[in-house]
Design an enzyme around this catalytic site. Sequence first.
Site, PDB file in Angstrom:
ATOM      1  N   THR A  15       0.370  -1.219  -0.324  1.00  0.00           N
ATOM      2  CA  THR A  15      -0.150   0.278  -0.224  1.00  0.00           C
ATOM      3  C   THR A  15       0.545   1.486   0.040  1.00  0.00           C
ATOM      4  OG1 THR A  15      -1.815  -0.920   1.059  1.00  0.00           O
ATOM      5  CG2 THR A  15      -1.376   1.117   1.256  1.00  0.00           C
ATOM      6  N   VAL A  16       1.649   1.262   0.949  1.00  0.00           N
ATOM      7  CA  VAL A  16       2.460   2.828   1.251  1.00  0.00           C
ATOM      8  C   VAL A  16       3.744   2.920  -0.058  1.00  0.00           C
ATOM      9  CG1 VAL A  16       3.681   4.564   2.297  1.00  0.00           C
ATOM     10  CG2 VAL A  16       2.116   2.507   3.632  1.00  0.00           C
ATOM     11  N   GLY A 136      -0.455   9.423   9.612  1.00  0.00           N
ATOM     12  CA  GLY A 136      -0.631   8.794   8.508  1.00  0.00           C
ATOM     13  C   GLY A 136       0.029  10.113   7.591  1.00  0.00           C
ATOM     14  N   GLU A 192      -3.508  -2.878   9.035  1.00  0.00           N
ATOM     15  CA  GLU A 192      -1.877  -3.848   9.290  1.00  0.00           C
ATOM     16  C   GLU A 192      -2.674  -5.070   8.711  1.00  0.00           C
ATOM     17  OE1 GLU A 192       0.580  -2.247  10.516  1.00  0.00           O
ATOM     18  OE2 GLU A 192      -0.265  -0.113   9.645  1.00  0.00           O
ATOM     19  N   ASP A 203      -1.282  -1.284  18.065  1.00  0.00           N
ATOM     20  CA  ASP A 203      -0.482  -0.058  16.731  1.00  0.00           C
ATOM     21  C   ASP A 203      -1.003   1.328  16.974  1.00  0.00           C
ATOM     22  OD1 ASP A 203      -0.228   0.780  13.827  1.00  0.00           O
ATOM     23  OD2 ASP A 203      -1.924   2.219  14.181  1.00  0.00           O
ATOM     24  N   LYS A 207       2.426   4.139  17.915  1.00  0.00           N
ATOM     25  CA  LYS A 207       2.262   5.989  18.022  1.00  0.00           C
ATOM     26  C   LYS A 207       1.733   6.541  18.785  1.00  0.00           C
ATOM     27  CE  LYS A 207      -0.400   4.376  13.592  1.00  0.00           C
ATOM     28  NZ  LYS A 207      -1.669   3.960  12.944  1.00  0.00           N
TER      29      LYS A 207
HETATM   30  P1  NAP Z   1       1.721  -4.014   2.393  1.00  0.00           P
HETATM   31  O1  NAP Z   1       0.622  -3.206   1.687  1.00  0.00           O
HETATM   32  O2  NAP Z   1       1.215  -5.470   3.758  1.00  0.00           O
HETATM   33  O3  NAP Z   1       3.221  -3.991   1.967  1.00  0.00           O
HETATM   34  C1  NAP Z   1       4.121  -4.725   2.796  1.00  0.00           C
HETATM   35  C2  NAP Z   1       5.356  -4.580   1.651  1.00  0.00           C
HETATM   36  O4  NAP Z   1       6.530  -4.870   1.610  1.00  0.00           O
HETATM   37  C3  NAP Z   1       5.050  -5.635   0.410  1.00  0.00           C
HETATM   38  O5  NAP Z   1       5.486  -5.677  -0.826  1.00  0.00           O
HETATM   39  C4  NAP Z   1       5.637  -6.974   0.395  1.00  0.00           C
HETATM   40  O6  NAP Z   1       6.159  -7.487  -0.757  1.00  0.00           O
HETATM   41  C5  NAP Z   1       7.063  -6.440   1.492  1.00  0.00           C
HETATM   42  N1  NAP Z   1       7.603  -7.784   2.338  1.00  0.00           N
HETATM   43  C6  NAP Z   1       6.890  -7.544   3.855  1.00  0.00           C
HETATM   44  N2  NAP Z   1       7.835  -8.159   4.277  1.00  0.00           N
HETATM   45  C7  NAP Z   1       9.228  -8.593   3.986  1.00  0.00           C
HETATM   46  C8  NAP Z   1      10.332  -9.253   3.804  1.00  0.00           C
HETATM   47  N3  NAP Z   1      10.669 -10.210   4.250  1.00  0.00           N
HETATM   48  N4  NAP Z   1      11.470  -8.658   1.909  1.00  0.00           N
HETATM   49  C9  NAP Z   1      10.690  -8.595   1.414  1.00  0.00           C
HETATM   50  N5  NAP Z   1       9.625  -7.661   1.090  1.00  0.00           N
HETATM   51  C10 NAP Z   1       8.359  -7.736   1.859  1.00  0.00           C
HETATM   52  O7  NAP Z   1       2.446  -2.633   3.856  1.00  0.00           O
HETATM   53  P2  NAP Z   1       2.080  -1.150   3.697  1.00  0.00           P
HETATM   54  O8  NAP Z   1       0.337  -1.365   4.437  1.00  0.00           O
HETATM   55  O9  NAP Z   1       1.919  -0.522   3.502  1.00  0.00           O
HETATM   56  O10 NAP Z   1       2.862  -0.799   4.634  1.00  0.00           O
HETATM   57  C11 NAP Z   1       4.231  -1.208   4.792  1.00  0.00           C
HETATM   58  C12 NAP Z   1       4.590  -0.187   6.445  1.00  0.00           C
HETATM   59  O11 NAP Z   1       4.067   1.370   6.272  1.00  0.00           O
HETATM   60  C13 NAP Z   1       3.934  -0.404   7.833  1.00  0.00           C
HETATM   61  O12 NAP Z   1       5.221  -0.480   8.450  1.00  0.00           O
HETATM   62  C14 NAP Z   1       2.633  -0.197   8.466  1.00  0.00           C
HETATM   63  O13 NAP Z   1       2.373  -0.242   9.753  1.00  0.00           O
HETATM   64  C15 NAP Z   1       3.147   1.791   7.683  1.00  0.00           C
HETATM   65  N6  NAP Z   1       2.061   2.630   7.421  1.00  0.00           N
HETATM   66  C16 NAP Z   1       1.016   1.821   6.557  1.00  0.00           C
HETATM   67  C17 NAP Z   1       0.141   2.735   6.369  1.00  0.00           C
HETATM   68  C18 NAP Z   1      -1.650   2.082   5.448  1.00  0.00           C
HETATM   69  O14 NAP Z   1      -1.750   3.077   5.142  1.00  0.00           O
HETATM   70  N7  NAP Z   1      -1.682   1.199   5.419  1.00  0.00           N
HETATM   71  C19 NAP Z   1      -0.225   3.891   7.018  1.00  0.00           C
HETATM   72  C20 NAP Z   1       0.821   4.432   7.780  1.00  0.00           C
HETATM   73  C21 NAP Z   1       1.817   3.742   7.850  1.00  0.00           C
HETATM   74  P3  NAP Z   1       5.304  -8.287  -1.429  1.00  0.00           P
HETATM   75  O15 NAP Z   1       4.254  -6.981  -2.092  1.00  0.00           O
HETATM   76  O16 NAP Z   1       5.671  -9.493  -2.429  1.00  0.00           O
HETATM   77  O17 NAP Z   1       4.333  -8.827  -0.731  1.00  0.00           O
HETATM   78  N1  HSE Z   2      -2.846   0.433  10.116  1.00  0.00           N
HETATM   79  C1  HSE Z   2      -3.129   1.327  10.644  1.00  0.00           C
HETATM   80  C2  HSE Z   2      -4.070   2.746  10.966  1.00  0.00           C
HETATM   81  C3  HSE Z   2      -1.779   1.987   9.438  1.00  0.00           C
HETATM   82  O1  HSE Z   2      -5.252   2.046  10.950  1.00  0.00           O
HETATM   83  O2  HSE Z   2      -4.444   3.440  11.164  1.00  0.00           O
HETATM   84  C4  HSE Z   2      -1.825   3.573   9.502  1.00  0.00           C
HETATM   85  O3  HSE Z   2      -0.431   3.844  10.286  1.00  0.00           O
END
Ligand code: NAP
Ligand code: HSE
Length: 431
Positions: A15-16, A136, A192, A203, A207
């Site tokens: 996603t990010v 975010g 998450e 989470d 934060k």
């Molecule tokens: P996500 O959608 O699950 O994406 C994770 C990415 O990392 C995927 O591309 C995955 O590869 C890759 N990955 C994970 N483990 C790996 C490993 N061991 N080796 C190689 N690649 C790996 O997660 P996300 O929602 O983007 O979140 C990422 C981070 O940002 C987290 O720390 C989350 O807490 C933080 N965050 C998220 C948001 C949100 O709105 N989602 C907001 C703020 C912060 P594949 O695609 O090949 O599986």
């Molecule tokens: N899982 C988190 C949330 C992503 O819902 O706030 C943003 O940090």
Amino acid sequence: MLQKRIKVGLLGLGTVGSGVYRILTEGNTTLGEKAGVDLELKGILVRDPKRQRLVDVDASLLTTDPGTILGDEDIDIVVEVMGGEEPARSYIEEALRAGKQVVTANKEVMAKHGAELLQLARERGADLFFEASVAGGIPILRTLQESLAGEEVEAVYGIVNGTTNYILTAMDSKGLDFAEVLAEAQALGYAEADPTADIAGHDATRKLAILASLAFNIQVPLDQVHCAGIEEITAADIEAARELGYVIKLLAIARRDGERVEARVHPAFLPQGHPLAGVDGVYNAVLVEGRAVGTLMFYGAGAGQMPTGSAVVGDLIAAARNLRAGARGNNATGFAREGKIIPMEEVETRYYLRLRVAPEPGVLGTVTGCCGAEGVELASLDVKNWGKDSADLHIRTQRAKEKAFRRLLAALGREPQIYAVESAIPIEGEG
Ligand code: NAP
Ligand code: HSE
């Protein structure tokens, strides 16, 4: 010699990562102008290169070998958006040891290892930026570190989890069922990888630990932050809150009391007129109370691809600017000394209680007697649904220490006339 181009390695394209990729590649020419240098994406680490992506990406950029990015001397900035504690923490450490600038959105890593990683960054003359790890797209961390550096912060609190706020809002406004709304939040990329982290409050706790570390210049041990999630919030709680003039929100609250800090995450009743009560859906808001500045409120999208991508790219530009200006290693403030956290039992709150009781004479006396014996004063008591088999009591208390409430709940549980304590939810925002 000034660099004309800075090479960036991305760890993660979920996603990010996809948001970051879109912002970097969708032709915004001002990015290079603001950074003072062109930013080139040189490699992207993923788990499964064959997976369908949210963005059209040049397949030659993808790798499953972290060494391709961490061991590449040409890569100056590593952006970690993989999530999880390991191997993300180790990759950040390796990048910093190699003298690279690092940007991360990872609250789990920063809440658990922020102090040591920031120390390492200072030692290596590198920067570690983590704006996207809290709330975010809201630029709250750099605001605390820079704009509010002159403040003595008294409190920082708010709604910092988008998934749970999205769920509570939909349960309230559309009467939807918990599981159904959680599935929607997951599909939208808010939750998450393991959504228990959102629902159970972990989470938000991470934060809050980061926010408090920057606001009060302390290290906040995560295991000392009180944590309760929204798993037990029911439609009946939401209905009761509405009838009494409240909404239910998952709040994260850190407040200074002399040398000590109260730090807690839990659902709470908030008056419908409170500034946080209207923060709905995936939106987050953080309030900062400063001794000189008064109360500030920061509001915006708390999760999602593009808002979070925006926060990461902002950090990326800051990292590039510092690199270009030869001013690396100066961003690390906060997390300075071990914080003293006030145990939850000592924290004072008000409570809403809903009891199912025997519809018998004397039952109100039993309840008020228990409250009196444990030193918890009542603010209101409403009797509802007095029927043949049971009745409901809706109680609001005055402020009392958490330990008194816990004793009260135990005492009520021992009374044969009290069939069940169906809800016990703190009330915030009313003094
Ligand atoms: P996500 O959608 O699950 O994406 C994770 C990415 O990392 C995927 O591309 C995955 O590869 C890759 N990955 C994970 N483990 C790996 C490993 N061991 N080796 C190689 N690649 C790996 O997660 P996300 O929602 O983007 O979140 C990422 C981070 O940002 C987290 O720390 C989350 O807490 C933080 N965050 C998220 C948001 C949100 O709105 N989602 C907001 C703020 C912060 P594949 O695609 O090949 O599986
Ligand atoms: N899982 C988190 C949330 C992503 O819902 O706030 C943003 O940090």
